[in-house]
Design a protein around this motif. Structure first.
Motif, PDB file in Angstrom:
ATOM      1  N   THR A   8      -0.372  -2.414   5.405  1.00  0.00           N
ATOM      2  CA  THR A   8      -0.328  -0.959   5.267  1.00  0.00           C
ATOM      3  C   THR A   8      -0.913  -0.473   3.938  1.00  0.00           C
ATOM      4  OG1 THR A   8       1.885  -1.018   4.283  1.00  0.00           O
ATOM      5  CG2 THR A   8       1.748  -0.802   6.693  1.00  0.00           C
ATOM      6  N   ALA A   9      -1.315  -1.387   3.087  1.00  0.00           N
ATOM      7  CA  ALA A   9      -1.859  -1.071   1.765  1.00  0.00           C
ATOM      8  C   ALA A   9      -0.889  -0.239   0.931  1.00  0.00           C
ATOM      9  CB  ALA A   9      -3.207  -0.365   1.900  1.00  0.00           C
ATOM     10  N   GLN A  10       0.402  -0.539   1.061  1.00  0.00           N
ATOM     11  CA  GLN A  10       1.420   0.165   0.296  1.00  0.00           C
ATOM     12  C   GLN A  10       2.124  -0.792  -0.662  1.00  0.00           C
ATOM     13  OE1 GLN A  10       3.936   1.818   3.364  1.00  0.00           O
ATOM     14  NE2 GLN A  10       2.807   3.750   3.344  1.00  0.00           N
ATOM     15  N   ILE A  11       2.775  -0.208  -1.633  1.00  0.00           N
ATOM     16  CA  ILE A  11       3.585  -0.962  -2.582  1.00  0.00           C
ATOM     17  C   ILE A  11       5.046  -0.604  -2.311  1.00  0.00           C
ATOM     18  CG2 ILE A  11       4.118  -1.371  -5.010  1.00  0.00           C
ATOM     19  CD1 ILE A  11       1.324  -2.292  -4.240  1.00  0.00           C
ATOM     20  N   ALA A  12       5.873  -1.628  -2.069  1.00  0.00           N
ATOM     21  CA  ALA A  12       7.283  -1.389  -1.765  1.00  0.00           C
ATOM     22  C   ALA A  12       8.158  -1.891  -2.916  1.00  0.00           C
ATOM     23  CB  ALA A  12       7.665  -2.108  -0.481  1.00  0.00           C
TER      24      ALA A  12
END
Length: 89
Positions: free
Chosen positions: A21-25
């Motif tokens: 998702t190309a996100q940072i969690a």
């Protein structure tokens, strides 16, 4: 994560990149206790660390020694226990 200076009550956040998702969690970590853990490898005093990512919780037990070995992992569905250590240098 096992390089953090653990003590009961310590909190820290790490950030995980989610490639799909190309996100940072953010993952919130808290040392909740120190307890004796018995696994096939052997018994040891360990720090119990709670990991929270969104609504999910996971627990990891790291040995309270210079090696800081991961003795046990529990994600609520599966539990992994340390069975053997090789070439620990």
């Amino acid at each position: 994560m096992r390089a953090y200076p653990f003590k009961v009550g310590a909190k820290f956040t790490i950030y995980d990149a989610i490639a799909s998702t190309a996100q940072i969690a953010p993952i919130t970590n808290k040392v909740v206790s120190k307890e004796k853990v018995i696994v096939p490898y052997r018994e040891a005093e360990c720090f119990k660390v709670e990991l929270k990512a969104g609504p999910s919780k996971q627990y990891i037990w790291y040995s309270d020694d210079e090696n800081r070995l991961l003795y046990q992992y529990d994600n609520g569905k599966l539990v992994y226990k340390l069975k053997k250590v090789e070439n620990n240098k």
